[in-house]
Design a protein around this motif. Structure first.
Motif, PDB file in Angstrom:
ATOM      1  N   HIS A  24       0.826  -1.205   0.000  1.00 22.24           N
ATOM      2  CA  HIS A  24       0.000   0.000   0.000  1.00 22.24           C
ATOM      3  C   HIS A  24       0.866   1.263   0.000  1.00 22.24           C
ATOM      4  O   HIS A  24       0.533   2.241  -0.677  1.00 22.24           O
ATOM      5  CB  HIS A  24      -0.954   0.009   1.200  1.00 22.24           C
ATOM      6  N   LEU A  25       1.956   1.236   0.743  1.00 21.26           N
ATOM      7  CA  LEU A  25       2.871   2.384   0.753  1.00 21.26           C
ATOM      8  C   LEU A  25       3.489   2.567  -0.627  1.00 21.26           C
ATOM      9  O   LEU A  25       3.565   3.686  -1.140  1.00 21.26           O
ATOM     10  CB  LEU A  25       3.969   2.208   1.804  1.00 21.26           C
ATOM     11  N   SER A  26       3.903   1.484  -1.222  1.00 26.51           N
ATOM     12  CA  SER A  26       4.485   1.556  -2.565  1.00 26.51           C
ATOM     13  C   SER A  26       3.488   2.138  -3.561  1.00 26.51           C
ATOM     14  O   SER A  26       3.838   2.981  -4.399  1.00 26.51           O
ATOM     15  CB  SER A  26       4.918   0.161  -3.009  1.00 26.51           C
ATOM     16  N   SER A  27       2.247   1.714  -3.455  1.00 26.09           N
ATOM     17  CA  SER A  27       1.201   2.234  -4.337  1.00 26.09           C
ATOM     18  C   SER A  27       0.987   3.730  -4.115  1.00 26.09           C
ATOM     19  O   SER A  27       0.844   4.500  -5.074  1.00 26.09           O
ATOM     20  CB  SER A  27      -0.100   1.472  -4.081  1.00 26.09           C
ATOM     21  N   ALA A  28       0.966   4.148  -2.844  1.00 30.36           N
ATOM     22  CA  ALA A  28       0.773   5.568  -2.530  1.00 30.36           C
ATOM     23  C   ALA A  28       1.939   6.407  -3.051  1.00 30.36           C
ATOM     24  O   ALA A  28       1.738   7.514  -3.568  1.00 30.36           O
ATOM     25  CB  ALA A  28       0.611   5.761  -1.023  1.00 30.36           C
ATOM     26  N   ILE A  29       3.149   5.886  -2.935  1.00 34.03           N
ATOM     27  CA  ILE A  29       4.322   6.601  -3.451  1.00 34.03           C
ATOM     28  C   ILE A  29       4.242   6.701  -4.974  1.00 34.03           C
ATOM     29  O   ILE A  29       4.550   7.745  -5.555  1.00 34.03           O
ATOM     30  CB  ILE A  29       5.627   5.924  -2.988  1.00 34.03           C
ATOM     31  N   GLY A  30       3.802   5.624  -5.617  1.00 29.90           N
ATOM     32  CA  GLY A  30       3.627   5.645  -7.075  1.00 29.90           C
ATOM     33  C   GLY A  30       2.609   6.689  -7.500  1.00 29.90           C
ATOM     34  O   GLY A  30       2.808   7.409  -8.486  1.00 29.90           O
ATOM     35  N   GLN A  31       1.527   6.780  -6.749  1.00 33.54           N
ATOM     36  CA  GLN A  31       0.495   7.776  -7.040  1.00 33.54           C
ATOM     37  C   GLN A  31       1.051   9.188  -6.882  1.00 33.54           C
ATOM     38  O   GLN A  31       0.792  10.064  -7.707  1.00 33.54           O
ATOM     39  CB  GLN A  31      -0.719   7.573  -6.123  1.00 33.54           C
ATOM     40  N   LEU A  32       1.823   9.399  -5.823  1.00 29.45           N
ATOM     41  CA  LEU A  32       2.438  10.714  -5.598  1.00 29.45           C
ATOM     42  C   LEU A  32       3.372  11.074  -6.752  1.00 29.45           C
ATOM     43  O   LEU A  32       3.347  12.204  -7.251  1.00 29.45           O
ATOM     44  CB  LEU A  32       3.199  10.727  -4.265  1.00 29.45           C
ATOM     45  N   GLN A  33       4.172  10.119  -7.187  1.00 23.17           N
ATOM     46  CA  GLN A  33       5.088  10.380  -8.303  1.00 23.17           C
ATOM     47  C   GLN A  33       4.318  10.696  -9.585  1.00 23.17           C
ATOM     48  O   GLN A  33       4.713  11.576 -10.358  1.00 23.17           O
ATOM     49  CB  GLN A  33       6.013   9.170  -8.527  1.00 23.17           C
ATOM     50  N   ALA A  34       3.209   9.994  -9.793  1.00 24.74           N
ATOM     51  CA  ALA A  34       2.388  10.266 -10.981  1.00 24.74           C
ATOM     52  C   ALA A  34       1.806  11.674 -10.928  1.00 24.74           C
ATOM     53  O   ALA A  34       1.778  12.385 -11.948  1.00 24.74           O
ATOM     54  CB  ALA A  34       1.265   9.228 -11.090  1.00 24.74           C
ATOM     55  N   GLU A  35       1.353  12.087  -9.747  1.00 24.56           N
ATOM     56  CA  GLU A  35       0.804  13.446  -9.590  1.00 24.56           C
ATOM     57  C   GLU A  35       1.886  14.489  -9.863  1.00 24.56           C
ATOM     58  O   GLU A  35       1.636  15.501 -10.523  1.00 24.56           O
ATOM     59  CB  GLU A  35       0.224  13.639  -8.187  1.00 24.56           C
ATOM     60  N   LYS A  36       3.079  14.246  -9.359  1.00 26.34           N
ATOM     61  CA  LYS A  36       4.186  15.193  -9.588  1.00 26.34           C
ATOM     62  C   LYS A  36       4.549  15.256 -11.060  1.00 26.34           C
ATOM     63  O   LYS A  36       4.845  16.340 -11.590  1.00 26.34           O
ATOM     64  CB  LYS A  36       5.405  14.799  -8.750  1.00 26.34           C
ATOM     65  N   HIS A  37       4.528  14.105 -11.721  1.00 27.75           N
ATOM     66  CA  HIS A  37       4.832  14.073 -13.156  1.00 27.75           C
ATOM     67  C   HIS A  37       3.783  14.871 -13.931  1.00 27.75           C
ATOM     68  O   HIS A  37       4.128  15.646 -14.833  1.00 27.75           O
ATOM     69  CB  HIS A  37       4.879  12.628 -13.650  1.00 27.75           C
ATOM     70  N   THR A  38       2.525  14.702 -13.576  1.00 29.04           N
ATOM     71  CA  THR A  38       1.443  15.440 -14.238  1.00 29.04           C
ATOM     72  C   THR A  38       1.606  16.942 -14.021  1.00 29.04           C
ATOM     73  O   THR A  38       1.392  17.735 -14.945  1.00 29.04           O
ATOM     74  CB  THR A  38       0.073  14.969 -13.722  1.00 29.04           C
ATOM     75  N   LEU A  39       1.995  17.325 -12.801  1.00 29.77           N
ATOM     76  CA  LEU A  39       2.228  18.746 -12.522  1.00 29.77           C
ATOM     77  C   LEU A  39       3.354  19.287 -13.407  1.00 29.77           C
ATOM     78  O   LEU A  39       3.238  20.387 -13.966  1.00 29.77           O
ATOM     79  CB  LEU A  39       2.566  18.957 -11.043  1.00 29.77           C
ATOM     80  N   GLY A  40       4.404  18.521 -13.559  1.00 33.82           N
ATOM     81  CA  GLY A  40       5.510  18.929 -14.438  1.00 33.82           C
ATOM     82  C   GLY A  40       5.028  19.115 -15.873  1.00 33.82           C
ATOM     83  O   GLY A  40       5.437  20.068 -16.553  1.00 33.82           O
ATOM     84  N   CYS A  79      -5.650  24.154 -13.412  1.00 31.98           N
ATOM     85  CA  CYS A  79      -5.254  22.746 -13.331  1.00 31.98           C
ATOM     86  C   CYS A  79      -4.025  22.579 -12.433  1.00 31.98           C
ATOM     87  O   CYS A  79      -3.935  21.609 -11.668  1.00 31.98           O
ATOM     88  CB  CYS A  79      -4.954  22.189 -14.721  1.00 31.98           C
ATOM     89  N   ILE A  80      -3.113  23.528 -12.530  1.00 33.06           N
ATOM     90  CA  ILE A  80      -1.901  23.478 -11.681  1.00 33.06           C
ATOM     91  C   ILE A  80      -2.286  23.595 -10.207  1.00 33.06           C
ATOM     92  O   ILE A  80      -1.781  22.849  -9.358  1.00 33.06           O
ATOM     93  CB  ILE A  80      -0.891  24.569 -12.101  1.00 33.06           C
ATOM     94  N   LEU A  81      -3.183  24.522  -9.899  1.00 32.28           N
ATOM     95  CA  LEU A  81      -3.647  24.661  -8.511  1.00 32.28           C
ATOM     96  C   LEU A  81      -4.291  23.373  -8.019  1.00 32.28           C
ATOM     97  O   LEU A  81      -4.030  22.919  -6.898  1.00 32.28           O
ATOM     98  CB  LEU A  81      -4.624  25.830  -8.384  1.00 32.28           C
ATOM     99  N   GLN A  82      -5.146  22.788  -8.856  1.00 34.59           N
ATOM    100  CA  GLN A  82      -5.803  21.532  -8.480  1.00 34.59           C
ATOM    101  C   GLN A  82      -4.783  20.418  -8.304  1.00 34.59           C
ATOM    102  O   GLN A  82      -4.869  19.624  -7.371  1.00 34.59           O
ATOM    103  CB  GLN A  82      -6.842  21.144  -9.538  1.00 34.59           C
ATOM    104  N   LYS A  83      -3.806  20.379  -9.187  1.00 28.09           N
ATOM    105  CA  LYS A  83      -2.792  19.326  -9.116  1.00 28.09           C
ATOM    106  C   LYS A  83      -1.940  19.483  -7.867  1.00 28.09           C
ATOM    107  O   LYS A  83      -1.557  18.487  -7.243  1.00 28.09           O
ATOM    108  CB  LYS A  83      -1.919  19.348 -10.374  1.00 28.09           C
ATOM    109  N   ARG A  84      -1.672  20.707  -7.454  1.00 29.57           N
ATOM    110  CA  ARG A  84      -0.926  20.924  -6.201  1.00 29.57           C
ATOM    111  C   ARG A  84      -1.720  20.402  -5.013  1.00 29.57           C
ATOM    112  O   ARG A  84      -1.150  19.830  -4.082  1.00 29.57           O
ATOM    113  CB  ARG A  84      -0.584  22.403  -6.037  1.00 29.57           C
TER     114      ARG A  84
END
Length: 147
Positions: A24-40, A79-84
């Motif tokens: 579950h932690l690994s999945s949450a970290i993956g989700q966080l990385q995906a969100e950061k990538h989308t923000l980029g 979208c950037i505000l929402q992504k943050r």
């Protein structure tokens, strides 16, 4: 004699729970990385659109097209505000999963230590039993020689 821990199923359960918490932690970290990538990606899109807007502003372009480009940049800003906010939510989730994993690791450690103590006690008892048998054999041999 073989060591048989009476609470082995509990130990196995705690190990399984820890493994699930790790996943579950690994999945949450993956989700966080995906969100950061989308923000980029959103920042990249915004930069490209801003460059395009500046280029178009110097050329002969209708005010309507410039307004559409500016509206799109404003949309990307939203979208950037929402992504943050999504990133903050994902970071909170990661922290929760870390705490959950820590709890599960401590649970597992407690049960593994209890199992280790039980094994140590078993080994001591087994060693004592073997020593008593050897002592008894030596006593019998000595008694048979003295007769």
């Amino acid at each position: 004699m073989k060591f048989n821990y009476s609470f082995q199923k509990v130990v196995d359960l705690k190990t399984s729970e820890k493994s699930h918490a790790e996943m579950h932690l690994s999945s949450a970290i993956g989700q966080l990385q995906a969100e950061k990538h989308t923000l980029g990606q959103l920042f990249s899109d915004k930069d490209q659109m801003a460059d395009s807007l500046q280029t178009q502003a110097t050329n002969a372009v209708s005010a309507f097209q410039l307004q559409q480009m500016q509206d799109y940049i404003n949309y990307i800003d939203q979208c950037i505000l929402q992504k943050r906010q999504d990133i903050q939510t994902a970071q909170v989730k990661v922290e929760e999963k870390k705490e959950h994993l820590t709890t599960k690791m401590l649970d597992e450690k407690v049960w593994l230590q209890a199992r280790g103590k039980a094994l140590e006690s078993f080994q001591k008892e087994e060693s004592l039993r073997e020593q008593n048998e050897l002592d008894e054999m030596a006593t019998v041999r000595f008694a048979s020689r003295t007769r």
